[in-house]
Design a protein around this motif. Structure first.
Motif, PDB file in Angstrom:
ATOM      1  N   UNK A  84      -1.404  29.304   0.687  1.00  0.00           N
ATOM      2  CA  UNK A  84      -0.262  28.885  -0.128  1.00  0.00           C
ATOM      3  C   UNK A  84      -0.696  27.849  -1.133  1.00  0.00           C
ATOM      4  N   UNK A  85       0.137  27.672  -2.142  1.00  0.00           N
ATOM      5  CA  UNK A  85      -0.148  26.649  -3.157  1.00  0.00           C
ATOM      6  C   UNK A  85      -0.154  25.281  -2.488  1.00  0.00           C
ATOM      7  N   UNK A  86      -1.170  24.439  -2.771  1.00  0.00           N
ATOM      8  CA  UNK A  86      -1.174  23.086  -2.225  1.00  0.00           C
ATOM      9  C   UNK A  86       0.047  22.315  -2.731  1.00  0.00           C
ATOM     10  N   UNK A  87       0.710  21.608  -1.816  1.00  0.00           N
ATOM     11  CA  UNK A  87       1.891  20.840  -2.188  1.00  0.00           C
ATOM     12  C   UNK A  87       1.807  19.458  -1.549  1.00  0.00           C
ATOM     13  N   UNK A  88       2.121  18.411  -2.303  1.00  0.00           N
ATOM     14  CA  UNK A  88       2.198  17.092  -1.681  1.00  0.00           C
ATOM     15  C   UNK A  88       3.241  17.089  -0.589  1.00  0.00           C
ATOM     16  N   UNK A  89       2.989  16.379   0.516  1.00  0.00           N
ATOM     17  CA  UNK A  89       3.925  16.361   1.617  1.00  0.00           C
ATOM     18  C   UNK A  89       4.296  14.922   1.969  1.00  0.00           C
TER      19      UNK A  89
ATOM     20  N   UNK B  60       0.832  -1.207   0.000  1.00  0.00           N
ATOM     21  CA  UNK B  60       0.000   0.000   0.000  1.00  0.00           C
ATOM     22  C   UNK B  60       0.866   1.257   0.000  1.00  0.00           C
ATOM     23  N   UNK B  61       1.846   1.321   0.879  1.00  0.00           N
ATOM     24  CA  UNK B  61       2.680   2.517   0.965  1.00  0.00           C
ATOM     25  C   UNK B  61       3.592   2.651  -0.251  1.00  0.00           C
TER      26      UNK B  61
ATOM     27  N   UNK C 168       6.678  10.208   3.880  1.00  0.00           N
ATOM     28  CA  UNK C 168       5.870   9.424   4.804  1.00  0.00           C
ATOM     29  C   UNK C 168       5.853  10.059   6.189  1.00  0.00           C
ATOM     30  N   UNK C 169       4.657  10.311   6.712  1.00  0.00           N
ATOM     31  CA  UNK C 169       4.489  10.802   8.082  1.00  0.00           C
ATOM     32  C   UNK C 169       4.292   9.582   8.980  1.00  0.00           C
TER      33      UNK C 169
END
Length: 383
Positions: A378-383, A289-290, A330-331
């Motif tokens: 702010x501009x959305x950014x993948x984290x 999954x990850x 990954x958080x």
């Protein structure tokens, strides 16, 4: 205005007279962002909010005045004003509010094309269809309040009254904001070129709710579903075990899916606003999954587990070909350090991390930080 689409659509169908006050600009510390709206009908009914209570009374009175006068106007409220304390905006910021009257559910003194755009935008937003509405909030008096509706496919209705070049430029800028689900201001000249000090447009985007996909049908997931629903996400729970993934266990979820998590993730729709919360805590589910999740341009990927589990998971992900750059997204362990113990407390810590990631927050206490409470969008950014 589009955040009140459901109520305003009903008022239009009933033929009510009403006025809509929309926050079109903010400066410093202000409680509500551009696009926040308060609507007041002729009988005094009010829906929405422009300030979290700070200037509601004054804006309410301006809406009634606009209904009497039939004119669109823009008013500024700020700490520097002599009457700032009287209206309650003592937080040190400024807000510009545009008040637009609608007579019989029709905008007063508006060109037919602009009127059609506003009505169509409210209809689309009330049906959860993606749409953007660009309105002139500063510029020549003849253009104030003119509107252009923009759809994701590039089609449009209405017009800004400044010629085809201005409409084309506004359409392009509005589509860019709509693609990311953002509301904001755009500055253009009358010929459509970028020109600060010329014409200012407020572009409001109405898009379906962002998705939260929770993998793992456990008690922590049930609490997170409630938190995600509260935050306005369309929440899906996915688990491969049919005995646990049931509607009875997750009554507040929008969807409950029985499927292998990685397979479901490959076939479902995600975007730059989607958050993925992996609570399966089982390597046979987590690793495939990850591996898939960390390669998607989503907003957030978090995984539950102890620090020992996290280290073992990272080793397995590297063995599966996940790069260090992908792994850095990954958080894990998921959530902020709140000392959470119960499922509900853990859900709050996860939700808090998602909010911080979305807006660039630090997760640190505001007390003594010296940082602005309200950050610019702010501009959305993948984290």
């Amino acid at each position: 205005m589009l955040d009140l689409a459901g109520s305003l659509r009903e008022w239009i169908e009933e033929g009510r007279d009403f006025a809509v006050a929309t926050v079109v600009a903010v400066g410093g510390s202000a409680p509500r962002p551009p696009g926040a709206a308060l609507a007041v009908s002729a009988d005094g009914t009010a829906v929405g909010s422009v300030s979290g209570g700070c200037v509601e009374g004054a804006v309410y009175d301006l809406c009634l005045q606009a209904l009497r006068d039939g004119e669109t106007l823009v008013e500024r409220f700020g700490y520097s004003d002599e009457d700032a304390f009287a209206v309650g905006l003592t937080c040190g910021g400024t807000i510009d509010v545009m008040i637009t009257p609608f007579a019989g559910g029709r905008p007063a003194e508006k060109a037919e094309r602009a009127e059609r755009a506003e009505r169509a935008a409210l209809t689309a937003a009330s049906r959860s269809e993606p749409v953007a509405l660009a309105r002139v909030v500063r510029g020549p008096s003849g253009l104030l309040g003119q509107a252009l509706l923009v759809r994701p496919d590039g089609s449009s209705d209405g017009g800004l009254g400044g010629g085809p070049e201005l409409d084309r430029a506004a359409l392009d800028r509005a589509r860019a904001l709509l693609d990311t689900g953002r509301t904001g201001t755009v500055e253009l000249s009358e010929d459509g070129s970028h020109c600060p000090g010329g014409i200012t447009l407020l572009v409001e985007s109405a898009v379906p709710p962002p998705r939260m996909i929770v993998f793992g049908a456990i008690d922590f997931a049930a609490a997170l579903v409630r938190a995600g629903t509260f935050l306005g996400y369309h929440v899906t729970v996915c688990d491969a075990r049919p005995v646990f993934a049931t509607r009875a266990r997750f009554p507040q979820a929008d969807e409950v899916v029985v499927d292998w998590p990685d397979r479901y993730l490959r076939r479902t729709e995600t975007d730059g606003r989607t958050v993925l919360c992996v609570l399966t805590h089982d390597a046979k589910f987590d690793i495939p999954l990850l591996t898939e999740a960390l390669r998607l341009p989503v907003a957030y990927v978090g995984a539950m587990g102890s620090r020992r589990t996290h280290e073992d998971r990272n080793r397995r992900l590297r063995d599966a070909g996940v790069s260090e750059r992908e792994l850095a997204r990954l958080r894990s362990p998921i959530g902020l350090d709140l000392g959470a113990r119960t499922p509900e407390e853990t859900a709050v810590s996860i939700a808090a991390e998602i909010i911080a990631a979305r807006h660039g927050g630090t997760g640190a206490p505001l007390t003594g930080s010296g940082r602005p409470i309200h950050r610019p969008a702010r501009e959305p950014q993948p984290v």
